[in-house]
Design an enzyme around this catalytic site. Sequence first.
Site, short mmCIF file in Angstrom:
data_model
loop_
_atom_site.label_atom_id
_atom_site.label_comp_id
_atom_site.label_asym_id
_atom_site.label_seq_id
_atom_site.Cartn_x
_atom_site.Cartn_y
_atom_site.Cartn_z
N ASP A 1 -4.85 -23.72 7.34
CA ASP A 1 -5.49 -23.46 8.64
C ASP A 1 -6.97 -23.86 8.63
OD1 ASP A 1 -3.11 -22.47 9.69
OD2 ASP A 1 -3.62 -20.38 9.30
N ASP B 1 -5.75 -23.26 15.90
CA ASP B 1 -5.22 -22.14 15.13
C ASP B 1 -5.70 -22.34 13.70
OD1 ASP B 1 -3.93 -19.99 14.16
OD2 ASP B 1 -1.90 -20.76 14.38
C1 GCO Z 1 0.48 -18.83 11.02
C2 GCO Z 1 0.78 -19.12 12.46
C3 GCO Z 1 0.17 -18.15 13.39
C4 GCO Z 1 0.69 -18.30 14.79
C5 GCO Z 1 0.24 -17.17 15.60
C6 GCO Z 1 0.64 -17.29 17.04
O1 GCO Z 1 0.84 -19.67 10.23
O2 GCO Z 1 -0.08 -17.78 10.69
O3 GCO Z 1 0.34 -20.41 12.73
O4 GCO Z 1 -1.21 -18.28 13.38
O5 GCO Z 1 0.32 -19.49 15.38
O6 GCO Z 1 0.75 -16.02 15.06
O7 GCO Z 1 1.92 -16.94 17.21
MN MN Z 2 -0.01 -21.43 14.57
MN MN Z 3 -0.65 -21.81 10.41
#
Ligand code: GCO
Ligand code: MN
Ligand code: MN
Length: 394
Positions: A259, A293
Amino acid sequence: MADGFDPTPADRFTFGLWTVGNRGADPFGGPVRAKIPLRRILDKLAEAGAHGVNLHDNDLVPFGAGAAERDLIVADFKQGLADTGLVVPMATTNLFSHPVFRDGAFTASDPKVRAYAVRKAMSAIELGVELGASTIVFWGGREGTETDAARDCRDAIGWFRQCLDFLCAWTKDQGWELRFALEAKPNEPRGDIYLATTGHMLHFISTLEHGEMCGVNPEVAHENMPGLSMVHAVAQAMECGKLFHIDLNGQRIGRYDQDLRFGSEDAKGAFFLVRLLEGFGGRPAYTGPLHFDAHAYRSEDEDGVWDFAKGCMRTYKILAARARAFDQDAEVQQILAASHADPDGVAPLLKGYSAASAAALAALPLDPDALAATGKRYERLDQLAMEHLFGARG
Ligand code: GCO
Ligand code: MN
Ligand code: MN
């Protein structure tokens, strides 16, 4: 710095409350940043030029809060939205943090857990509607297994379908015009998560009772973790009208779900992704929210969080400009025109079978050796892409 890359709300950039609110905890250590008050998150995002914020039910309303507490929190948050001009285009349900979901939510073997998950999703959808969301994301973090001794995967898929069918029908019954966006991830936190990629999700949607209100929410990290192409996943979703939402971030292949700041890894993949989203070659652009995200490195304090947020947005805009320059480059256009050329008008023959087109196909003079004789010039084409990406051309 007025270089044209600073974002404005018209750019449709959004962040999850959980993204800029991420406190840097990981499986090996606790939080390194203090909790940023909700109101400051809104103020800072608005100041940075974002368009909106997205949230899980429990990012805003703590798990187990009573009705009165919930209403106070929501009223306060709505005031913050009104004051800052931010919107909430997407809402989602946390179906993964509480231990009740240790064996899944919509795919848990215990029917009571599935019932609880559906009820929680209904409350989260109500919250989303109250905040003006038009898209509801479903990310089934716990929908999977460590051991396939646990249940028959076919049952799990069937239960997942039942729950979504139930929620779609209920949503329609309320008179709400919402779209559901299903987000795939191959693993983490489960050993294997069901419906592991955007491609799996697209097929699953075609089996739903109200598939017309369901699409996908592809995430860069989730396609890249197993080494798949995010560009191809998004293109397939766009091609069938199912790109309802997108999670932009950065990721290196084969790692845990990093992320990272958008574009900070695989800049070339990000370049082709932005080019696709912005529309090229006469094809329509994606017009939904551009959601990041992702979260700041654990090394950062709060200032680093806002550096991270601005970085995501600026990188998107820079890549959009670089992609436009690439497509306007005469040499690029010439290489692409040459590789797509159809001087003898053959392409229409394949646009639908008829006895006549089959006969014409059979009669066509096609010499595979002659067709194989010329290189495609993709080395040059890709170098041009890289030079545009590096800012060395145009
Ligand atoms: C992750 C996911 C989450 C979702 C979020 C929205 O890997 O943790 O990407 O970040 O996108 O929970 O539903
Ligand atoms: Mn996500
Ligand atoms: Mn993710």
